[in-house]
Scaffold this motif. Structure first.
Motif, PDB file in Angstrom:
ATOM      1  N   MET A   1       0.816  -1.206   0.000  1.00  0.00           N
ATOM      2  CA  MET A   1       0.000   0.000   0.000  1.00  0.00           C
ATOM      3  C   MET A   1       0.853   1.261   0.000  1.00  0.00           C
ATOM      4  SD  MET A   1      -3.534  -0.013   0.727  1.00  0.00           S
ATOM      5  CE  MET A   1      -4.737  -1.255   0.939  1.00  0.00           C
ATOM      6  N   SER A   2       2.134   1.134  -0.299  1.00  0.00           N
ATOM      7  CA  SER A   2       2.985   2.319  -0.304  1.00  0.00           C
ATOM      8  C   SER A   2       3.028   2.986  -1.672  1.00  0.00           C
ATOM      9  CB  SER A   2       4.390   1.946   0.154  1.00  0.00           C
ATOM     10  OG  SER A   2       4.965   1.029  -0.765  1.00  0.00           O
ATOM     11  N   GLU A   3       2.329   2.422  -2.652  1.00  0.00           N
ATOM     12  CA  GLU A   3       2.260   3.044  -3.972  1.00  0.00           C
ATOM     13  C   GLU A   3       1.665   4.450  -3.842  1.00  0.00           C
ATOM     14  OE1 GLU A   3      -0.189   2.445  -8.151  1.00  0.00           O
ATOM     15  OE2 GLU A   3      -0.837   1.388  -6.352  1.00  0.00           O
ATOM     16  N   HIS A   4       2.324   5.416  -4.460  1.00  0.00           N
ATOM     17  CA  HIS A   4       1.802   6.785  -4.436  1.00  0.00           C
ATOM     18  C   HIS A   4       0.831   6.993  -5.593  1.00  0.00           C
ATOM     19  CE1 HIS A   4       4.572   7.609  -1.259  1.00  0.00           C
ATOM     20  NE2 HIS A   4       4.217   8.881  -1.230  1.00  0.00           N
ATOM     21  N   VAL A   5      -0.295   7.625  -5.287  1.00  0.00           N
ATOM     22  CA  VAL A   5      -1.369   7.815  -6.257  1.00  0.00           C
ATOM     23  C   VAL A   5      -1.907   9.239  -6.163  1.00  0.00           C
ATOM     24  CG1 VAL A   5      -2.065   5.370  -6.212  1.00  0.00           C
ATOM     25  CG2 VAL A   5      -3.139   7.010  -4.646  1.00  0.00           C
ATOM     26  N   ARG A   6      -2.763   9.558  -7.113  1.00  0.00           N
ATOM     27  CA  ARG A   6      -3.505  10.823  -7.099  1.00  0.00           C
ATOM     28  C   ARG A   6      -4.985  10.478  -7.067  1.00  0.00           C
ATOM     29  NH1 ARG A   6      -2.669  16.204  -9.402  1.00  0.00           N
ATOM     30  NH2 ARG A   6      -4.658  17.124  -9.980  1.00  0.00           N
ATOM     31  N   LEU A   7      -5.675  10.962  -6.065  1.00  0.00           N
ATOM     32  CA  LEU A   7      -7.123  10.798  -5.940  1.00  0.00           C
ATOM     33  C   LEU A   7      -7.775  12.132  -6.258  1.00  0.00           C
ATOM     34  CD1 LEU A   7      -9.844   9.546  -4.895  1.00  0.00           C
ATOM     35  CD2 LEU A   7      -9.138  10.355  -2.614  1.00  0.00           C
ATOM     36  N   THR A   8      -8.716  12.111  -7.184  1.00  0.00           N
ATOM     37  CA  THR A   8      -9.573  13.276  -7.412  1.00  0.00           C
ATOM     38  C   THR A   8     -10.984  12.843  -7.077  1.00  0.00           C
ATOM     39  OG1 THR A   8      -8.136  14.045  -9.203  1.00  0.00           O
ATOM     40  CG2 THR A   8     -10.334  15.021  -9.069  1.00  0.00           C
ATOM     41  N   ALA A   9     -11.622  13.578  -6.162  1.00  0.00           N
ATOM     42  CA  ALA A   9     -12.980  13.250  -5.730  1.00  0.00           C
ATOM     43  C   ALA A   9     -13.863  14.484  -5.873  1.00  0.00           C
ATOM     44  CB  ALA A   9     -12.986  12.758  -4.288  1.00  0.00           C
ATOM     45  N   TRP A  10     -15.053  14.266  -6.401  1.00  0.00           N
ATOM     46  CA  TRP A  10     -16.053  15.328  -6.513  1.00  0.00           C
ATOM     47  C   TRP A  10     -17.176  14.985  -5.544  1.00  0.00           C
ATOM     48  CZ3 TRP A  10     -13.524  13.134 -10.631  1.00  0.00           C
ATOM     49  CH2 TRP A  10     -12.711  13.987 -11.366  1.00  0.00           C
ATOM     50  N   VAL A  11     -17.411  15.868  -4.579  1.00  0.00           N
ATOM     51  CA  VAL A  11     -18.361  15.614  -3.501  1.00  0.00           C
ATOM     52  C   VAL A  11     -19.620  16.440  -3.747  1.00  0.00           C
ATOM     53  CG1 VAL A  11     -18.690  15.574  -1.004  1.00  0.00           C
ATOM     54  CG2 VAL A  11     -16.381  15.290  -1.962  1.00  0.00           C
ATOM     55  N   ARG A  12     -20.766  15.746  -3.827  1.00  0.00           N
ATOM     56  CA  ARG A  12     -22.063  16.388  -4.065  1.00  0.00           C
ATOM     57  C   ARG A  12     -22.863  16.452  -2.771  1.00  0.00           C
ATOM     58  NH1 ARG A  12     -21.593  12.179  -7.151  1.00  0.00           N
ATOM     59  NH2 ARG A  12     -23.366  11.087  -6.307  1.00  0.00           N
ATOM     60  N   GLY A  13     -23.702  17.455  -2.667  1.00  0.00           N
ATOM     61  CA  GLY A  13     -24.573  17.605  -1.497  1.00  0.00           C
ATOM     62  C   GLY A  13     -24.521  19.028  -0.991  1.00  0.00           C
ATOM     63  N   ARG A  14     -24.808  19.186   0.286  1.00  0.00           N
ATOM     64  CA  ARG A  14     -24.703  20.511   0.916  1.00  0.00           C
ATOM     65  C   ARG A  14     -23.310  20.599   1.527  1.00  0.00           C
ATOM     66  NH1 ARG A  14     -26.241  22.099   6.163  1.00  0.00           N
ATOM     67  NH2 ARG A  14     -26.067  24.359   6.294  1.00  0.00           N
ATOM     68  N   VAL A  15     -22.335  20.945   0.669  1.00  0.00           N
ATOM     69  CA  VAL A  15     -20.937  20.894   1.079  1.00  0.00           C
ATOM     70  C   VAL A  15     -20.220  22.238   0.934  1.00  0.00           C
ATOM     71  CG1 VAL A  15     -20.639  18.420   0.726  1.00  0.00           C
ATOM     72  CG2 VAL A  15     -20.310  19.977  -1.200  1.00  0.00           C
ATOM     73  N   GLN A  16     -20.953  23.274   0.565  1.00  0.00           N
ATOM     74  CA  GLN A  16     -20.349  24.608   0.497  1.00  0.00           C
ATOM     75  C   GLN A  16     -20.968  25.496   1.566  1.00  0.00           C
ATOM     76  OE1 GLN A  16     -20.129  26.400  -3.374  1.00  0.00           O
ATOM     77  NE2 GLN A  16     -19.189  24.603  -4.290  1.00  0.00           N
ATOM     78  N   GLY A  17     -20.125  26.320   2.178  1.00  0.00           N
ATOM     79  CA  GLY A  17     -20.599  27.242   3.208  1.00  0.00           C
ATOM     80  C   GLY A  17     -20.828  26.590   4.561  1.00  0.00           C
ATOM     81  N   VAL A  18     -20.276  25.384   4.763  1.00  0.00           N
ATOM     82  CA  VAL A  18     -20.491  24.666   6.030  1.00  0.00           C
ATOM     83  C   VAL A  18     -19.172  24.227   6.679  1.00  0.00           C
ATOM     84  CG1 VAL A  18     -22.810  23.855   5.443  1.00  0.00           C
ATOM     85  CG2 VAL A  18     -20.805  22.471   4.793  1.00  0.00           C
ATOM     86  N   GLU A  51      -2.743  13.616  -3.109  1.00  0.00           N
ATOM     87  CA  GLU A  51      -1.662  12.765  -3.583  1.00  0.00           C
ATOM     88  C   GLU A  51      -0.895  12.239  -2.391  1.00  0.00           C
ATOM     89  OE1 GLU A  51       0.792  14.722  -6.482  1.00  0.00           O
ATOM     90  OE2 GLU A  51      -0.834  14.801  -7.948  1.00  0.00           O
ATOM     91  N   GLY A  52      -0.539  10.962  -2.465  1.00  0.00           N
ATOM     92  CA  GLY A  52       0.218  10.334  -1.393  1.00  0.00           C
ATOM     93  C   GLY A  52       0.061   8.828  -1.480  1.00  0.00           C
ATOM     94  N   PRO A  53       0.422   8.117  -0.414  1.00  0.00           N
ATOM     95  CA  PRO A  53       0.270   6.666  -0.405  1.00  0.00           C
ATOM     96  C   PRO A  53      -1.190   6.266  -0.617  1.00  0.00           C
ATOM     97  CG  PRO A  53       1.631   7.399   1.433  1.00  0.00           C
ATOM     98  CD  PRO A  53       1.046   8.621   0.801  1.00  0.00           C
ATOM     99  N   ARG A  54      -1.399   5.198  -1.390  1.00  0.00           N
ATOM    100  CA  ARG A  54      -2.763   4.755  -1.718  1.00  0.00           C
ATOM    101  C   ARG A  54      -3.610   4.558  -0.469  1.00  0.00           C
ATOM    102  NH1 ARG A  54      -5.969   2.791  -5.615  1.00  0.00           N
ATOM    103  NH2 ARG A  54      -4.359   2.874  -7.212  1.00  0.00           N
ATOM    104  N   GLY A  55      -3.070   3.933   0.548  1.00  0.00           N
ATOM    105  CA  GLY A  55      -3.842   3.689   1.767  1.00  0.00           C
ATOM    106  C   GLY A  55      -4.308   4.973   2.430  1.00  0.00           C
ATOM    107  N   ASN A  56      -3.466   5.996   2.420  1.00  0.00           N
ATOM    108  CA  ASN A  56      -3.839   7.279   3.008  1.00  0.00           C
ATOM    109  C   ASN A  56      -4.942   7.949   2.194  1.00  0.00           C
ATOM    110  OD1 ASN A  56      -1.255   6.422   3.928  1.00  0.00           O
ATOM    111  ND2 ASN A  56      -0.853   8.442   4.722  1.00  0.00           N
ATOM    112  N   CYS A  57      -4.827   7.875   0.868  1.00  0.00           N
ATOM    113  CA  CYS A  57      -5.870   8.443   0.000  1.00  0.00           C
ATOM    114  C   CYS A  57      -7.193   7.704   0.190  1.00  0.00           C
ATOM    115  CB  CYS A  57      -5.431   8.387  -1.471  1.00  0.00           C
ATOM    116  SG  CYS A  57      -4.111   9.551  -1.889  1.00  0.00           S
ATOM    117  N   GLU A  58      -7.119   6.385   0.338  1.00  0.00           N
ATOM    118  CA  GLU A  58      -8.334   5.604   0.561  1.00  0.00           C
ATOM    119  C   GLU A  58      -8.979   5.967   1.889  1.00  0.00           C
ATOM    120  OE1 GLU A  58      -6.984   1.578   0.070  1.00  0.00           O
ATOM    121  OE2 GLU A  58      -7.207   1.672  -2.122  1.00  0.00           O
ATOM    122  N   GLU A  59      -8.153   6.239   2.916  1.00  0.00           N
ATOM    123  CA  GLU A  59      -8.700   6.640   4.214  1.00  0.00           C
ATOM    124  C   GLU A  59      -9.429   7.979   4.101  1.00  0.00           C
ATOM    125  OE1 GLU A  59      -7.240   7.524   8.796  1.00  0.00           O
ATOM    126  OE2 GLU A  59      -5.902   6.435   7.450  1.00  0.00           O
TER     127      GLU A  59
END
Length: 93
Positions: A1-18, A51-59
């Protein structure tokens, strides 16, 4: 799980201004080993790039989906890629 990756996530909902981006940054720093950003999008979503270790991105992704976030998350779409670099820490944009 030490492979370094890039995670891009788009989060929908009431997530602005909170405080969602601030809490995302705090959790990325708590997890450790991650760089990137959280940014509001014009359509009401928040984009999270980590960006970072896959396990950290998954967390971080698990936290985004867990519902233990400010506001209300209706869904998260993710994309995995190779790291591009360019981030010194985890920022709010």
């Amino acid at each position: 799980m030490s492979e370094h990756v890039r995670l891009t996530a788009w989060v929908r909902g009431r997530v602005q201004g909170v405080g969602f981006r601030w809490f995302t940054r705090a959790n990325a720093l708590r997890i450790g080993g991650l760089s990137g950003f959280a940014s509001n999008l014009g359509d009401g979503r928040v984009q999270v790039v980590a960006e970072g270790p896959r396990g950290n991105c998954e967390e971080l992704l698990d936290w985004l989906r867990a519902g233990d976030t400010p506001g209300r998350v209706d869904g998260v779409t993710e994309m995995w890629d190779t790291p591009r670099g360019g981030y010194e820490t985890f920022e709010i944009r």
